[in-house]
Scaffold this motif. Structure first.
Motif, short mmCIF file in Angstrom:
data_model
loop_
_atom_site.label_atom_id
_atom_site.label_comp_id
_atom_site.label_asym_id
_atom_site.label_seq_id
_atom_site.Cartn_x
_atom_site.Cartn_y
_atom_site.Cartn_z
N TRP A 136 0.82 -1.22 0.00
CA TRP A 136 0.00 0.00 0.00
C TRP A 136 0.85 1.26 0.00
N THR A 137 1.89 1.25 0.82
CA THR A 137 2.71 2.47 0.88
C THR A 137 3.41 2.70 -0.47
N ALA B 130 0.81 4.07 -2.92
CA ALA B 130 0.48 5.47 -2.59
C ALA B 130 1.60 6.40 -3.05
N MET C 90 -0.59 4.75 4.77
CA MET C 90 -0.28 5.47 3.52
C MET C 90 -0.20 6.98 3.77
N THR D 52 2.93 9.92 2.75
CA THR D 52 2.58 10.87 1.68
C THR D 52 2.14 12.18 2.32
#
Ligand SMILES: Cc1cc2nc3c(=O)[nH]c(=O)nc-3n(C[C@H](O)[C@H](O)[C@H](O)COP(=O)(O)O)c2cc1C
Length: 467
Positions: free
Chosen positions: A40-41, A44, A93, A97
């Protein structure tokens, strides 16, 4: 006049290859790692590098078990299954970000407004104002039966109930807490001024929620509201509530018809047509030459699972296609599942679709249009759909994840930027500002959330706060 700027969302789900059935087998696909935070990271960070407005996380709360009246084919072929919780990866995430938004799908049919308001306010705080809610009413029978209903509620009733659901959360988000309620006054041992925090006393047909909201106002108060109404009732719901709408079509003509109709409905709701951003879903297939791109398309198609896609299409349309011959035409009929998904094949003015052809199309990008070609050719199509189709942005689906995002960001985004139709820097910190311009952190006054009123006992709050 400034050239129209387009917006982008990246479409994903907490399942292996959710929107291209069977692509988990592709050597470039990382979807089987969806249960890891790093999946996921990384996704993102790719989207943020490409200056996407948001990651759009789809969700269903049940299995695709219409096909053969069984969940087993869907389980065998990973048809949006396993289906992990979409909300939980978001704070991880948000930590890696700064500007990317997160549009998360939560079902208004199965969530409770009081708890959902709390959950999304919490995330909006943690992400400093980058949360959106994709409001769905849910189409699978398997969701209903696992979540306390004997069967799925009828389609239009689901929307009636969702209307009241939104009234409740608007009261919690917009009215329950006045600005400046938290005063942190040590002298008087006062954390918050209780006079500025209100019960909402909601008593309706479907919900009874006294309140108050459990969370102090988050940066955006109400998260950005997305929806995907396709039916007349769904479009009216979108026209009333949504700030962003997701659509899925094969053709520019269908997009034109949709955008014109939705903008008219929006006007009828007393809002400005441009108050809603419309995002057609596209699956980009990029090559360094057109030939290479088409070869890639064929190669991706070879990874599609035929039976898995039958299970997906059966769930989407509510029709058990195990009883069909592959060469049988898909005919028009009414469904309590997703009418638009059936109509993609049953009401296409350009051709009649056999089941076999529909499966081939539906297996990649859930049946949406594919933009295939060089970065320049894909940018041309994007421009055409934005100009002639009146689309405000695009929802980018993936064949393999996160590789489709990566290729789009590396090759198509620079081309869009070169043409001056896409940002090179984020406008601001919150998602609503990135969509609507710096300063528009909160909903505009024309939105129904701003007109919802609560009674506080001795006074009816008319304007608690200016936005
Ligand atoms: C791009 C796109 C994404 C969608 N994602 C979801 C989802 O994650 N979960 C869900 O239950 N429905 C999802 N839907 C279905 C819509 O919520 C809606 O049910 C559908 O568009 C049919 O509209 P209608 O209910 O007005 O007939 C999606 C639809 C589109 C077009």
């Amino acid at each position: 006049m400034m050239t129209k700027q387009i917006h982008l969302n990246g479409f994903i789900q907490h399942s292996p290859s959710p929107h291209s059935t069977g692509l988990w087998k592709h050597p470039k696909d990382q979807g089987t790692n969806h249960h890891r935070i790093s999946y996921w990271t990384e996704a993102a960070q790719i989207l943020e590098k490409g200056k996407f407005d948001a990651m759009f996380i789809a969700d269903v709360l049940g299995t695709y078990s219409v096909y053969q009246n069984s969940f087993k084919p869907a389980a065998q072929h990973a048809v949006q299954f396993p289906a992990h919780d979409p909300v939980l990866p978001i704070s991880a995430m948000a930590a890696v970000t700064e500007n990317l938004g997160f549009a998360v799908t939560i079902s208004a049919t199965y969530a409770q407004p009081y708890a959902l308001a709390r959950q999304l306010s919490t995330l909006d705080h943690l992400s400093k104002g980058r949360i959106a809610w994709n409001i769905v009413t849910s189409y699978l029978e398997s969701e209903a039966t696992n979540l306390g209903l004997p069967q799925r509620l009828p389609h239009d009733l689901r929307y009636d109930r969702a209307d009241e659901f939104l009234e409740v959360v608007y009261k919690l988000w917009e009215q329950s807490w006045e600005d400046g309620a938290i005063i942190l006054d040590q002298e008087s041992d006062t954390f918050a001024d209780p006079e500025k925090i209100h019960a909402i006393h909601h008593e309706g047909e479907f919900f009874h929620v006294p309140g108050p909201h459990l969370v102090e106002p988050s940066p955006q108060r109400t998260p950005v509201l997305f929806q995907a109404g396709a039916s007349p009732r769904g479009r009216d719901f979108a026209a009333k509530h949504a700030e962003g709408v997701f659509i899925k079509n094969h053709s520019l003509e269908a997009v034109k018809a949709y955008t014109a109709d939705l903008r008219q409905r929006t006007r009828r709701q007393g809002r400005q047509p441009e108050d809603i951003k419309i995002f057609p879903m596209i699956l980009p297939i990029v090559g360094s030459t057109e030939k290479e791109a088409y070869e890639k398309y064929e190669e991706l198609t070879n990874h599609v699972s035929y039976e898995g896609t039958l299970a997906l299409l059966s769930g989407h349309t509510g029709i058990d296609f195990s009883t069909y011959d592959p060469n049988q035409y898909i005919e028009e009929m009414k469904t309590e599942a997703v009418q638009g998904n059936l109509d993609l094949y049953a009401k296409d003015p350009k051709k009649r679709w056999t089941l076999q052809e529909a499966v081939k199309n539906h297996g990649l990008g859930n049946g949406t249009v594919k933009f295939i070609g060089t970065p320049e050719q894909i940018a041309d199509q994007i421009e055409q759909w934005a100009d002639e189709g009146d689309a405000d942005g695009f929802n980018i689906a993936q064949a393999y994840s996160p590789g489709t995002f990566q290729e789009f960001v590396d090759h198509v985004v620079p081309e869009l930027q070169k043409r001056g139709i896409y940002r090179t820097e984020y406008e601001a910190g919150t998602l609503r500002e990135n969509l609507y311009g710096k300063g528009s952190v909160h909903l505009p006054s024309s939105h129904p959330a701003k007109k919802t009123r609560i009674s506080t006992g001795n006074k009816t709050l008319t304007t608690i706060r200016e936005s």
